[in-house]
Design a protein around this motif. Structure first.
Motif, mmCIF file in Angstrom:
data_model
loop_
_atom_site.group_PDB
_atom_site.id
_atom_site.type_symbol
_atom_site.label_atom_id
_atom_site.label_comp_id
_atom_site.label_asym_id
_atom_site.label_seq_id
_atom_site.Cartn_x
_atom_site.Cartn_y
_atom_site.Cartn_z
ATOM 1 N N SER A 95 -51.815 -50.971 -27.499
ATOM 2 C CA SER A 95 -53.172 -50.681 -27.978
ATOM 3 C C SER A 95 -53.630 -51.733 -28.989
ATOM 4 O O SER A 95 -54.808 -52.103 -29.015
ATOM 5 N N ALA A 96 -52.686 -52.212 -29.802
ATOM 6 C CA ALA A 96 -53.031 -53.216 -30.814
ATOM 7 C C ALA A 96 -53.517 -54.504 -30.155
ATOM 8 O O ALA A 96 -54.523 -55.097 -30.579
ATOM 9 N N ILE A 97 -52.809 -54.937 -29.098
ATOM 10 C CA ILE A 97 -53.202 -56.156 -28.385
ATOM 11 C C ILE A 97 -54.552 -55.953 -27.706
ATOM 12 O O ILE A 97 -55.433 -56.824 -27.744
ATOM 13 N N LYS A 98 -54.736 -54.781 -27.102
ATOM 14 C CA LYS A 98 -56.014 -54.502 -26.449
ATOM 15 C C LYS A 98 -57.149 -54.441 -27.469
ATOM 16 O O LYS A 98 -58.274 -54.878 -27.192
ATOM 17 N N ALA A 106 -66.114 -58.854 -28.239
ATOM 18 C CA ALA A 106 -67.291 -58.523 -29.055
ATOM 19 C C ALA A 106 -67.900 -59.786 -29.651
ATOM 20 O O ALA A 106 -69.133 -59.950 -29.664
ATOM 21 N N LEU A 107 -67.053 -60.680 -30.158
ATOM 22 C CA LEU A 107 -67.541 -61.935 -30.741
ATOM 23 C C LEU A 107 -68.263 -62.780 -29.696
ATOM 24 O O LEU A 107 -69.289 -63.415 -29.991
ATOM 25 N N ILE A 108 -67.720 -62.808 -28.479
ATOM 26 C CA ILE A 108 -68.361 -63.587 -27.413
ATOM 27 C C ILE A 108 -69.741 -63.017 -27.086
ATOM 28 O O ILE A 108 -70.737 -63.748 -27.001
ATOM 29 N N TYR A 109 -69.814 -61.694 -26.900
ATOM 30 C CA TYR A 109 -71.101 -61.081 -26.552
ATOM 31 C C TYR A 109 -72.106 -61.200 -27.689
ATOM 32 O O TYR A 109 -73.312 -61.354 -27.448
ATOM 33 N N ASN A 125 -64.779 -49.992 -29.309
ATOM 34 C CA ASN A 125 -63.426 -49.929 -28.748
ATOM 35 C C ASN A 125 -62.388 -50.475 -29.722
ATOM 36 O O ASN A 125 -61.245 -50.005 -29.746
ATOM 37 N N VAL A 126 -62.800 -51.455 -30.522
ATOM 38 C CA VAL A 126 -61.899 -51.985 -31.556
ATOM 39 C C VAL A 126 -61.509 -50.864 -32.518
ATOM 40 O O VAL A 126 -60.337 -50.710 -32.877
ATOM 41 N N LEU A 127 -62.493 -50.086 -32.949
ATOM 42 C CA LEU A 127 -62.235 -48.990 -33.901
ATOM 43 C C LEU A 127 -61.260 -47.963 -33.338
ATOM 44 O O LEU A 127 -60.451 -47.393 -34.073
ATOM 45 N N SER A 128 -61.331 -47.718 -32.044
ATOM 46 C CA SER A 128 -60.473 -46.681 -31.450
ATOM 47 C C SER A 128 -59.086 -47.196 -31.079
ATOM 48 O O SER A 128 -58.151 -46.406 -30.969
ATOM 49 N N LYS A 137 -62.377 -53.169 -40.076
ATOM 50 C CA LYS A 137 -63.411 -53.186 -41.127
ATOM 51 C C LYS A 137 -64.609 -54.014 -40.671
ATOM 52 O O LYS A 137 -65.771 -53.615 -40.845
ATOM 53 N N ILE A 138 -64.329 -55.185 -40.062
ATOM 54 C CA ILE A 138 -65.416 -56.037 -39.560
ATOM 55 C C ILE A 138 -66.188 -55.315 -38.462
ATOM 56 O O ILE A 138 -67.425 -55.328 -38.435
ATOM 57 N N ALA A 139 -65.448 -54.656 -37.561
ATOM 58 C CA ALA A 139 -66.100 -53.948 -36.451
ATOM 59 C C ALA A 139 -67.041 -52.867 -36.970
ATOM 60 O O ALA A 139 -68.159 -52.712 -36.463
ATOM 61 N N LYS A 140 -66.588 -52.124 -37.974
ATOM 62 C CA LYS A 140 -67.432 -51.064 -38.543
ATOM 63 C C LYS A 140 -68.686 -51.647 -39.174
ATOM 64 O O LYS A 140 -69.795 -51.116 -39.024
ATOM 65 N N GLU A 141 -68.534 -52.752 -39.912
ATOM 66 C CA GLU A 141 -69.682 -53.407 -40.549
ATOM 67 C C GLU A 141 -70.686 -53.884 -39.495
ATOM 68 O O GLU A 141 -71.901 -53.787 -39.692
ATOM 69 N N ARG A 142 -70.166 -54.411 -38.396
ATOM 70 C CA ARG A 142 -71.056 -54.911 -37.336
ATOM 71 C C ARG A 142 -71.818 -53.759 -36.671
ATOM 72 O O ARG A 142 -73.014 -53.869 -36.405
ATOM 73 N N ILE A 143 -71.112 -52.656 -36.392
ATOM 74 C CA ILE A 143 -71.779 -51.501 -35.779
ATOM 75 C C ILE A 143 -72.884 -50.977 -36.707
ATOM 76 O O ILE A 143 -74.012 -50.707 -36.268
ATOM 77 N N ASP A 144 -72.552 -50.834 -37.992
ATOM 78 C CA ASP A 144 -73.572 -50.410 -38.969
ATOM 79 C C ASP A 144 -74.728 -51.392 -38.997
ATOM 80 O O ASP A 144 -75.904 -50.995 -39.099
ATOM 81 N N GLY A 145 -74.399 -52.671 -38.906
ATOM 82 C CA GLY A 145 -75.431 -53.705 -38.921
ATOM 83 C C GLY A 145 -76.367 -53.619 -37.735
ATOM 84 O O GLY A 145 -77.598 -53.718 -37.884
ATOM 85 N N PHE A 146 -75.805 -53.414 -36.549
ATOM 86 C CA PHE A 146 -76.644 -53.277 -35.354
ATOM 87 C C PHE A 146 -77.604 -52.098 -35.489
ATOM 88 O O PHE A 146 -78.780 -52.185 -35.122
ATOM 89 N N ASN A 147 -77.110 -50.982 -36.011
ATOM 90 C CA ASN A 147 -77.947 -49.790 -36.191
ATOM 91 C C ASN A 147 -79.086 -50.064 -37.179
ATOM 92 O O ASN A 147 -80.227 -49.625 -36.975
ATOM 93 N N LYS A 148 -78.768 -50.789 -38.251
ATOM 94 C CA LYS A 148 -79.795 -51.101 -39.251
ATOM 95 C C LYS A 148 -80.831 -52.073 -38.698
ATOM 96 O O LYS A 148 -82.028 -51.967 -39.019
#
Length: 421
Positions: A95-98, A106-109, A125-128, A137-148
């Motif tokens: 799961s860690a590798i995935k 995510a960075l590519i998209y 998916n990174v968070l899960s 932490k970065i993934a959470k910040e990005r998701i919050d950022g997209f919502n904002k």
């Protein structure tokens, strides 16, 4: 970079014993990392392909594939990189590798393809899946950022369509654009999008000075530390220093440019004034002057909340504990909690002391009233005693007069008798 070159030379000289495949993998993996850090991506991919063919490295295949995908992305072979990461996700890796593969996708998209919706799905998916707290932490910040971003862009569209009626219900456009710029800058790491928002504020005739100042500073910081354009950034810093002196922004501008800090802000002046007030008590043992100076500082710098708060509390404490001026202490504690009701000093210090001082004053008032009653009672008793003494004196005087008359009568009778023949 020179250190990486030295490390490469050391690694290449390391003994390679096939009996220790784990040790050999670590040697090759460190070598691949050095090539990547030096941007020698072709050499790094060649080494990654060689490692993937090594049967002794089979258990490390997912980890090697992640590195290969990153290298392909860096070389702008985006489709090939996506294929590598998708294969990792579909494979039997941990799961860690995935989670790592989802993060790279995510960075590519986000940055290569500009597909924010797909990028958001990858970050989720990174968070899960990921066990790496840093990328989570970065993934959470990005998701919050997209919502904002969605929220702020929607608000700007409403203002454009509905006009003044909407302005009464939400922040002005400059404020929304600044928040949007911060999200691009701090949450999403999209410097160009952030710069676009900050530049638009400078041309907005309705923007207030605070947003203009902050947007100029944000542009200067991004240009200097992200875009590495020191010429343009320094010119913006100079604008801030010349037009907005004695501010924290001007001071930070000097600091960012690596210059000696010569600007004294209002906050600096407030702190110095507070220190001078302290010296009256600690150095000169003059609490009365200290209280007066603390009051002066609080009134002069009400906008510097930290100093105003400390000054009022210090004055109250001295009146309460040193000068025994309970009424003054009470008014100062009340003033502190009126101005700063949510502060820690109000909640933990002033409020409890308020109750104590109020109780003390109440007790003092009760004692005063009792003393006055006793005084009045004594006065009444004194008047009664005076009347009694006066009456007694009158009776005594009357007795004396009666006795005197009796004596005179006796003398007169005796004299008459003596005159008889």
């Amino acid at each position: 970079l020179e250190l990486y070159e030295k490390v490469i030379q050391i690694i290449k000289k390391a003994p390679r014993n096939k009996a220790f495949p784990h040790f050999l993998f670590r040697i090759d993996y460190y070598l691949l990392t050095c090539y990547k850090q030096l941007s020698k991506y072709k050499k790094a991919i060649d080494l990654a392909n060689k490692m993937l063919k090594n049967k002794n490295y089979l258990i490390y295949e997912p980890k090697i594939l992640v590195e290969k995908g990153i290298l392909l992305k860096n070389l702008k072979f985006v489709k090939d990189a996506i294929k590598v990461f998708e294969d990792i996700i579909a494979g039997n890796g941990s799961s860690a590798i995935k989670g790592s593969a989802w993060f790279e996708l995510a960075l590519i998209y986000q940055f290569e393809l500009g597909n924010l919706k797909k990028a958001k799905e990858c970050y989720e998916n990174v968070l899960s899946l990921s066990s790496d707290n840093k990328i989570k932490k970065i993934a959470k910040e990005r998701i919050d950022g997209f919502n904002k971003v969605i929220e702020y862009k929607s608000n700007l569209e409403k203002i454009d369509i509905e006009g003044k009626d909407t302005l009464d219900k939400m922040d002005p456009p400059a404020s929304i654009r600044y928040k949007l710029g911060e999200v691009y800058w701090l949450n999403l790491a999209e410097a160009d999008s952030a710069l676009s928002q900050f530049i638009s504020i400078a041309t907005d005739s309705t923007a207030d000075s605070s947003h203009i100042v902050k947007s100029i500073y944000a542009r200067a910081w991004i240009l200097r530390f992200i875009k590495k354009d020191t010429t343009t950034s320094d010119s913006l810093y100079q604008v801030l220093i010349s037009k907005f002196p004695a501010t924290i922004i001007a001071q930070k501008s000097q600091q960012d440019m690596g210059k000696q800090i010569t600007i004294k802000t209002r906050q600096d002046s407030a702190r110095l004034a507070f220190i001078e007030a302290e010296r009256n008590y600690f150095d000169k043992n003059d609490p009365v002057t200290a209280v007066n100076e603390y009051n002066r500082v609080a009134k002069k710098y009400p906008d510097v909340e930290e100093i105003a708060l400390l000054s009022i509390y210090a004055a109250a404490w001295l009146c309460d504990n040193i000068l025994n001026k309970n009424k003054t202490a009470l008014s100062l504690y009340k003033r502190l909690c009126d101005q700063f009701p949510d502060s820690e000093l109000c909640i933990s210090e002033a409020s409890p002391r308020l109750k104590i001082v109020e109780d003390t004053l109440r007790v003092m008032e009760i004692r005063k009233q009792e003393t006055e009653k006793i005084s009045d009672t004594n006065k009444d008793n004194g008047n009664s005693r005076t009347l009694l003494d006066s009456t007694s004196s009158q009776v005594i005087n009357e007795d004396l007069m009666i006795k005197e008359n009796e004596n005179q009568q006796k003398d007169s009778i005796s004299e008459h008798n003596n005159k008889k023949p």
